[in-house]
Write a protein that holds these residues in place. Sequence first.
Motif, mmCIF file in Angstrom:
data_model
loop_
_atom_site.group_PDB
_atom_site.id
_atom_site.type_symbol
_atom_site.label_atom_id
_atom_site.label_comp_id
_atom_site.label_asym_id
_atom_site.label_seq_id
_atom_site.Cartn_x
_atom_site.Cartn_y
_atom_site.Cartn_z
ATOM 1 N N ILE A 263 0.878 -1.177 0.000
ATOM 2 C CA ILE A 263 0.000 0.000 0.000
ATOM 3 C C ILE A 263 0.912 1.222 0.000
ATOM 4 C CG2 ILE A 263 -1.559 1.378 1.433
ATOM 5 C CD1 ILE A 263 -2.874 -1.199 2.379
ATOM 6 N N CYS A 266 0.308 8.339 -0.520
ATOM 7 C CA CYS A 266 0.484 9.423 -1.491
ATOM 8 C C CYS A 266 -0.136 10.706 -0.943
ATOM 9 C CB CYS A 266 -0.204 9.093 -2.817
ATOM 10 S SG CYS A 266 0.260 7.503 -3.538
ATOM 11 N N ALA A 273 -6.651 11.841 -8.192
ATOM 12 C CA ALA A 273 -6.523 10.607 -7.414
ATOM 13 C C ALA A 273 -6.445 9.413 -8.352
ATOM 14 C CB ALA A 273 -7.720 10.462 -6.474
ATOM 15 N N SER A 277 -3.525 6.602 -8.569
ATOM 16 C CA SER A 277 -3.800 5.174 -8.375
ATOM 17 C C SER A 277 -3.317 4.378 -9.585
ATOM 18 C CB SER A 277 -5.291 4.939 -8.127
ATOM 19 O OG SER A 277 -6.042 5.108 -9.306
ATOM 20 N N GLY A 287 -2.643 -0.970 -3.146
ATOM 21 C CA GLY A 287 -3.591 -0.064 -2.513
ATOM 22 C C GLY A 287 -2.950 1.290 -2.304
ATOM 23 N N MET A 288 -3.744 2.238 -1.846
ATOM 24 C CA MET A 288 -3.214 3.600 -1.693
ATOM 25 C C MET A 288 -3.857 4.267 -0.489
ATOM 26 S SD MET A 288 -3.126 6.573 -4.617
ATOM 27 C CE MET A 288 -4.885 6.775 -4.859
ATOM 28 N N LEU A 290 -4.395 8.072 0.553
ATOM 29 C CA LEU A 290 -4.265 9.396 -0.047
ATOM 30 C C LEU A 290 -4.510 10.444 1.033
ATOM 31 C CD1 LEU A 290 -3.759 10.709 -2.764
ATOM 32 C CD2 LEU A 290 -6.206 10.569 -3.228
ATOM 33 N N VAL A 305 -11.113 5.572 -8.208
ATOM 34 C CA VAL A 305 -9.709 5.178 -8.316
ATOM 35 C C VAL A 305 -9.614 3.747 -8.836
ATOM 36 C CG1 VAL A 305 -8.703 6.768 -6.642
ATOM 37 C CG2 VAL A 305 -9.757 4.669 -5.839
ATOM 38 N N THR A 309 -8.542 2.245 -1.810
ATOM 39 C CA THR A 309 -7.883 3.491 -1.431
ATOM 40 C C THR A 309 -8.589 4.062 -0.209
ATOM 41 O OG1 THR A 309 -7.194 4.014 -3.678
ATOM 42 C CG2 THR A 309 -7.408 5.865 -2.189
ATOM 43 N N ARG A 311 -8.891 7.560 2.009
ATOM 44 C CA ARG A 311 -8.544 8.981 1.984
ATOM 45 C C ARG A 311 -8.538 9.492 3.410
ATOM 46 N NH1 ARG A 311 -10.349 11.778 -3.389
ATOM 47 N NH2 ARG A 311 -9.069 13.313 -2.366
#
Length: 621
Positions: A263, A266, A273, A277, A287-288, A290, A305, A309, A311
């Motif tokens: 992951i 970012c 976004a 991604s 994964g991300m 954000l 995305v 993800t 946020r």
Amino acid sequence: MFGKNLLFLVLVVTTASIGTAMAKSTYIIHMDKTKMASNLFRQGDSIQTYQAVIDSINEMSLQEDDKDQQEETILAELLYAYESAISGFSARLSTKQLQSLKKVDGFLSATPDQMLQLHTTNSKQFLGLQNGKGLLSASNSASDDVIIGIIDTGIWPEHVSFQDTGMSAVPSRWKGVCDKGIRFSKSNCNKKLIGARAFFKGYEADQGKINEAKEFRSARDEDGHGKALTKQVPVAYLESAGSPASKFCLEGTLNETLVKGKIVVCHRGSGSAFVKSENVKQAKGVGMILINSKSQGDELSADTVQFPTARLGMTLGKFVRQYASTAKKPTASIIFKGTVFGRTAPVIARFSSRGPCSIEPDVIKPDVTAPGVNILAAWPPTLSPVGRISDKRSAMFKIISGTSMSCPHVSGLAALLKSVHRDWSPAAIKSALMTTAYTLNNKKSPIGDVDSSNSAGPFAYGSGHVDPERAADPGLIYDITAVDYLKYICSLNYTSAEIALFTWGNFTCLPNAAIRGGELNYPSFAVNFRGGVQNGSLEYKRTVTNVGSPTSSYALQMEVPNGVSVIVKPKILSFNKLGQKLSYKVTFVGKSKRSSDSSFGSLTWVSGKFKVRSPIAVTWQ
Ligand SMILES: *[C@@H]1O[C@H](CO)[C@@H](O)[C@H](O)[C@H]1NC(C)=O
Ligand SMILES: *[C@@H]1O[C@H](CO)[C@@H](O)[C@H](O)[C@H]1NC(C)=O
Ligand SMILES: *[C@@H]1O[C@H](CO)[C@@H](O)[C@H](O)[C@H]1NC(C)=O
Ligand SMILES: *[C@@H]1O[C@H](CO)[C@@H](O)[C@H](O)[C@H]1NC(C)=O
């Protein structure tokens, strides 16, 4: 603008459920007319063309059934022909008949008409509306024939399965030109932008677009859309994702060797976004997380995305950043917790437009506020949810934020109000929504602004958040006629040709008849002491119409803005019948000392349960 967009007039959803295996289902069929066999094609008559298709299919199944010696054949049935936005038809077909149809020349796609579950039902409760009660009461059948014209690009034919069998007669109030039955001619209803049960004014979607839609549809569901990442995986951030340059997860900054299976944390900014991604996915991340920068604060809105993800706002993001850059082996998982209730609401979103209005400072803008963050909205399936060719997904709905999402809420409420108050003008409906709007949130504190650099007040939320049940019974209304608005337009120095666009050319601006913004019978007060004048005075006249109790007496309640004193004459408004109009005058006198460039207050007429509130915004410029 009208030509290219879908003008959608009324939404009629009919559903049918059939239980037996032999039964037919409803399908929406897209056809390429240019590829159809000449023995079926009837130039200029879609109904006959598609009826010929259905007849040929019925013939086929009759022959087969003879062979199989089966029980009585159920015939395929044409329901509707689409001519505007797509070429095709809807029909009730058995699975066998569908197989035959797929072999017909020109067949593009068949989409079963599905019964969909609502994904969210919370907007209604949030607005204080209840099924079967008040504005939505079953007895309020009047709302059936109120039509909202929505100009939008998100609506697609599949959002609107249209069929008028079993529907009641055209409402007698309807003034348009209609075609009954399935022979719904686009020429009549399109030209006049009306239609009783009607449909949409479409742009002619070319076949290429429809083919694309088919491809997108098959690509959907293979993606990680909506999936969580329940197991703990390593986290990559800054150096552990490549270099300090990988902070924004921009193209070419992520090192695949380091990011693979992880992951990636970012920062928001320098790109969407979705693009971030995409970059993480390309570097084989899974994964991300954000994170908002300081300037974005703690406001979060949904975004489309590529994969799981999370946020985070600036505050929580700080902890994650610290953990990701200092822990020896940071790990994370992404799990959906579902809808969380009880958070402070409403809050004015960062993107929301704020006053004062630079074009017309003599009227407070915005007028009201309504839900507009993370709204489940119709989306055209031929467009990727992020509007990029590289994204092969297709979706009928998308979660979107913006004033475009608030507007349909208010339009719907206006239609509900019109259904119970047929004689109200647009200005009266607007007045009812404004004077009954609330300014305290669910924690009984003043509605806040997510952007701390702006304090929430009339320039953030206008009169407040809409409250439809109260708006249905506002007590008094501030009405404005169409001619008043025309006289107002005269004061804006438009050329006579420009004014003719609004007036069909039969209205002439008379030099002394023009009225300024501040003179409109508006349900709010924008008071401007121009040139920083400190001790000047400004006078406003307003007229209210009694729509509450026939005999009623309204008393004045003032919340006086800083820097002015206010004189209201008279201080009591006594009505003895419905529809009665009474006027009052308000004078704002600037004090010699003031501490800011603007200040706010309100003027409210109170009689029993009725509180008719107008916000006041004073500015010194
Ligand atoms: C990516 O990271 C690996 C492992 O640290 C390193 O050996 C390699 O040089 C890096 N690649 C680039 C292009 O920086
Ligand atoms: C319209 O023109 C008049 C005369 O030139 C000017 O005083 C006024 O400010 C103008 N109004 C607007 C809204 O531009
Ligand atoms: C101008 O003409 C239109 C269309 O005939 C009509 O509806 C409208 O009432 C007229 N307006 C005025 C100000 O006479
Ligand atoms: C406002 O103040 C100026 C300067 O002190 C004075 O000349 C003027 O008469 C005052 N106007 C009013 C309405 O009191």
